[in-house]
Enzyme design. Structure first.
Site, PDB file in Angstrom:
ATOM      1  CG  MET A 236     -11.166   4.467   1.992  1.00 48.34           C
ATOM      2  SD  MET A 236      -9.701   4.361   3.040  1.00 48.34           S
ATOM      3  CE  MET A 236      -8.430   4.290   1.778  1.00 48.34           C
TER       4      MET A 236
ATOM      5  N   GLY B  56      -0.849   2.165   9.840  1.00 47.27           N
ATOM      6  CA  GLY B  56      -0.175   1.823  11.087  1.00 47.27           C
ATOM      7  C   GLY B  56      -1.077   1.439  12.233  1.00 47.27           C
TER       8      GLY B  56
ATOM      9  CG  ASP C 253      -4.957   2.966   1.097  1.00 45.58           C
ATOM     10  OD1 ASP C 253      -6.005   2.295   1.101  1.00 45.58           O
ATOM     11  OD2 ASP C 253      -3.856   2.506   1.455  1.00 45.58           O
TER      12      ASP C 253
ATOM     13  CG  MET D 180      -7.754   8.040   2.485  1.00 40.54           C
ATOM     14  SD  MET D 180      -6.753   8.089   3.984  1.00 40.54           S
ATOM     15  CE  MET D 180      -6.072   6.432   3.974  1.00 40.54           C
TER      16      MET D 180
ATOM     17  CG  MET E 204     -11.758  -1.641   4.930  1.00 42.73           C
ATOM     18  SD  MET E 204     -10.143  -1.443   4.123  1.00 42.73           S
ATOM     19  CE  MET E 204      -9.267  -0.450   5.351  1.00 42.73           C
TER      20      MET E 204
ATOM     21  CG  HIS F  83      -4.198  -1.024  -1.820  1.00 44.08           C
ATOM     22  ND1 HIS F  83      -5.355  -1.559  -2.327  1.00 44.08           N
ATOM     23  CD2 HIS F  83      -4.573  -0.250  -0.767  1.00 44.08           C
ATOM     24  CE1 HIS F  83      -6.392  -1.136  -1.619  1.00 44.08           C
ATOM     25  NE2 HIS F  83      -5.942  -0.340  -0.662  1.00 44.08           N
TER      26      HIS F  83
ATOM     27  CG  HIS G 215      -9.724   1.314  -0.686  1.00 45.21           C
ATOM     28  ND1 HIS G 215      -9.225   1.016   0.575  1.00 45.21           N
ATOM     29  CD2 HIS G 215     -11.056   1.510  -0.522  1.00 45.21           C
ATOM     30  CE1 HIS G 215     -10.223   1.039   1.444  1.00 45.21           C
ATOM     31  NE2 HIS G 215     -11.334   1.337   0.802  1.00 45.21           N
TER      32      HIS G 215
ATOM     33  CB  SER H 192      -0.902   0.016   1.228  1.00 43.88           C
ATOM     34  OG  SER H 192      -1.522   1.273   1.355  1.00 43.88           O
TER      35      SER H 192
ATOM     36  CG  PHE I 256      -5.320   8.082  10.196  1.00 42.12           C
ATOM     37  CD1 PHE I 256      -4.575   9.213   9.890  1.00 42.12           C
ATOM     38  CD2 PHE I 256      -6.650   8.244  10.562  1.00 42.12           C
ATOM     39  CE1 PHE I 256      -5.135  10.479   9.973  1.00 42.12           C
ATOM     40  CE2 PHE I 256      -7.223   9.501  10.646  1.00 42.12           C
ATOM     41  CZ  PHE I 256      -6.468  10.630  10.349  1.00 42.12           C
TER      42      PHE I 256
ATOM     43  CG  ASP J 203      -6.080  -2.094   3.415  1.00 41.68           C
ATOM     44  OD1 ASP J 203      -5.070  -1.929   4.127  1.00 41.68           O
ATOM     45  OD2 ASP J 203      -6.499  -1.227   2.623  1.00 41.68           O
TER      46      ASP J 203
ATOM     47  CB  SER K  17       3.802   0.489   8.340  1.00 44.01           C
ATOM     48  OG  SER K  17       2.731  -0.215   8.923  1.00 44.01           O
TER      49      SER K  17
END
Length: 241
Positions: A68, A145, A35, A37, A137, A33, A66, A8, A143, A175, A198
């Protein structure tokens, strides 16, 4: 169905994003991947189609976007043009889901559907025949981590059971908090696509991390397959007076 490892980009160093994508190319990973947002659907903002368009010439890997986002309908075409191969939208969007899935398909994209931790897995059931990818999910999105939510494992098991019962071909992804331990547990439950930020980008040798993640998930899945007939045999024996 082989295991898919998808680093990611959210876990990458944004100050050298082009080099990070080149690391992914050389790592043996299967997907990139992305993300996306919007600051509304989730309380964070990441990046938009322009960044994806910049990264696309740098990699031949499968780009999984993805979204969001509260209004993904305004972003589907821009991300398709930017070079995404698959676009994932959330089942939490309710009545908008069906037209969104058809629009994604009409753009020549693979179709992904995402379910958040608090949402019942039953909400995805009506769409299973229309999708290529179901993303479960395993943290609340927004976020990187975060810690893995173990209560999501039964959702993976249910999705895997539905796929088997209906003889469908959609992939089951996870994920959030995906590391070498939690990925194995997800593989045991039936996942085959592992998105990790991470855990992968945080290691100096990304290739070694990808190989390790693939190895532990393949081993976990193989052990589960091997144990299944034995469990069935024991259950049968238990029914004999």
């Amino acid at each position: 169905m082989g295991m898919i490892i998808a680093p990611s980009v959210l876990g990458a160093n944004f100050g050298r994003l082009a080099r990070e994508v080149e690391r992914v190319n050389a790592s043996g990973a299967d997907w990139v991947h992305l993300d996306i947002m919007d600051g509304h659907f989730v309380p964070n903002i990441s990046f938009g189609p322009a960044v994806v368009q910049t990264l696309r010439p740098l990699s031949k890997l499968f780009f999984d976007a993805h979204l969001m986002c509260s209004k993904p309908e305004i972003l589907l075409e821009p991300f398709a043009r930017a070079g995404a191969n698959q676009i994932d939208i959330h089942v939490e969007l309710g009545e908008a889901v069906t037209p969104l899935l058809w629009k994604i398909k009409s753009l020549g994209q693979k179709v992904g559907l995402v379910v958040n931790p608090p949402t019942s897995i039953s909400l995805v059931q009506p769409y299973l025949e229309q999708i290529d990818f179901l993303l479960i999910m395993t943290v609340n999105p927004g976020f990187g981590g975060q810690s893995f939510i173990y209560e999501t494992l039964p959702k993976i098991q249910q999705a895997h059971a539905w796929r088997r019962e209906k003889s469908l071909g959609f992939k089951i992804g996870v994920d959030g908090g995906i590391d070498f331990k939690t990925s194995a547990e997800c593989a045991c439950a039936g996942a085959d696509t592992f998105i990790s930020g991470s855990t992968l980008f945080g290691r100096p040798n990304l290739g070694a991390a990808v190989r390790k993640l693939r190895k532990v998930t393949e081993a976990a899945a193989a052990a589960t397959r091997k144990a299944a007939p034995l469990r069935a045999e024991r259950a049968l024996e238990g029914q004999v007076p």
